[in-house]
Design an enzyme around this catalytic site. Structure first.
Site, PDB file in Angstrom:
ATOM      1  N   HIS A   1       7.426 -60.634-134.798  1.00  0.00           N
ATOM      2  CA  HIS A   1       8.880 -60.815-134.796  1.00  0.00           C
ATOM      3  C   HIS A   1       9.337 -61.465-133.488  1.00  0.00           C
ATOM      4  CE1 HIS A   1      13.099 -59.261-135.646  1.00  0.00           C
ATOM      5  NE2 HIS A   1      13.167 -59.600-134.377  1.00  0.00           N
ATOM      6  N   GLU A   2       8.875 -60.927-132.375  1.00  0.00           N
ATOM      7  CA  GLU A   2       9.280 -61.452-131.069  1.00  0.00           C
ATOM      8  C   GLU A   2       8.634 -62.807-130.798  1.00  0.00           C
ATOM      9  OE1 GLU A   2      11.788 -60.060-130.071  1.00  0.00           O
ATOM     10  OE2 GLU A   2      11.576 -58.122-131.046  1.00  0.00           O
TER      11      GLU A   2
ATOM     12  N   HIS B   1      10.609 -65.550-132.337  1.00  0.00           N
ATOM     13  CA  HIS B   1      11.780 -65.951-131.547  1.00  0.00           C
ATOM     14  C   HIS B   1      11.391 -67.000-130.502  1.00  0.00           C
ATOM     15  CE1 HIS B   1      14.799 -63.289-133.150  1.00  0.00           C
ATOM     16  NE2 HIS B   1      14.070 -62.218-132.916  1.00  0.00           N
TER      17      HIS B   1
END
Length: 138
Positions: free
Chosen positions: A47-48, A51
């Site tokens: 998820h990170e 980004h």
């Protein structure tokens, strides 16, 4: 070719992780990671990372917009979920009971103090009523 992002274990509270774009860094919550290692490997880290990769490819875009969803699902092959569902009891701070017309809310110390100082007023996302301190009487 992109450099490997640095990993920091400085994330606190109930947040599992965060991406620091300009620092090219992923910050992880060490307590939640220890308690939920598989979820961190399978969901939080990708998820990170998504980004960071979206920021490099597209620049400044909506944090969980179509570019991020594409990066998660088509590139990283991970289901795109905006928030984690980890149990955060061990890292949750003190909360204060507030209510609206439809339900009970738990405000953090920081938000409670902002209300007490008159800096802000919070409203329910469901009924749009202002939150008031105290228990919900249903």
């Amino acid at each position: 070719a992109l450099p490997e992002p640095s990993i920091s274990w400085q994330q606190r509270g109930t947040t599992a992780g965060s991406a620091w774009l300009k620092e090219w860094q992923i910050r992880l919550n060490p307590i939640l990671c220890e308690e939920n290692l598989a979820a961190f490997v399978d969901q939080v880290v990708p998820h990170e990372l998504a980004h960071l990769l979206v920021w490099k490819k597209f620049g400044r875009v909506a944090p969980h917009g179509p570019e991020w969803r594409w990066m998660m699902e088509d590139v990283l092959k991970v289901k795109a979920e905006r928030t984690h569902r980890l149990v955060t009891t061990s890292v949750a701070g003190k909360t204060f009971p507030y209510h609206c017309h439809c339900q009970q809310h738990a405000l953090t110390v920081r938000r409670h103090n902002r209300v007490v100082r008159g800096e802000t007023e919070y409203c329910c996302r469901h009924c749009a009523a202002p939150l008031r301190i105290g228990e919900f009487q249903g």
